[in-house]
Design a protein around this motif. Structure first.
Motif: not given
Length: 70
Positions: A27-28, A30-32, A35
């Motif tokens: 999840f982290n 994918r977030f990175q 962005t």
């Protein structure tokens, strides 16, 4: 030892804990990625494959447990 052999030596509870950690990491990542802050894009692939290995191993163990009962 390969990663798969290491996973096979772990208990079901340890695999479940690892799976939770890897899902959070995915999840982290994918977030990175969204962005544009991702340092190592290949890590996404590694995490996804490790998750798949754990799920496959859990499925094999579940099928073996059912086969023993029958």
């Amino acid at each position: 030892m390969s990663k798969t052999e290491d996973l096979r030596t772990k208990t079901d509870d340890q695999l479940e804990a690892d799976l939770g950690e890897l899902k959070r990491e995915a999840f982290n990542l994918r977030f990175q990625s969204a962005t544009n802050q991702l340092e190592k894009p290949s890590r996404i692939r590694e995490v996804r494959r490790t998750i798949a290995k754990i799920k496959t191993l859990q499925n094999e163990r579940a099928k073996a447990a059912v086969a023993e009962k029958a």
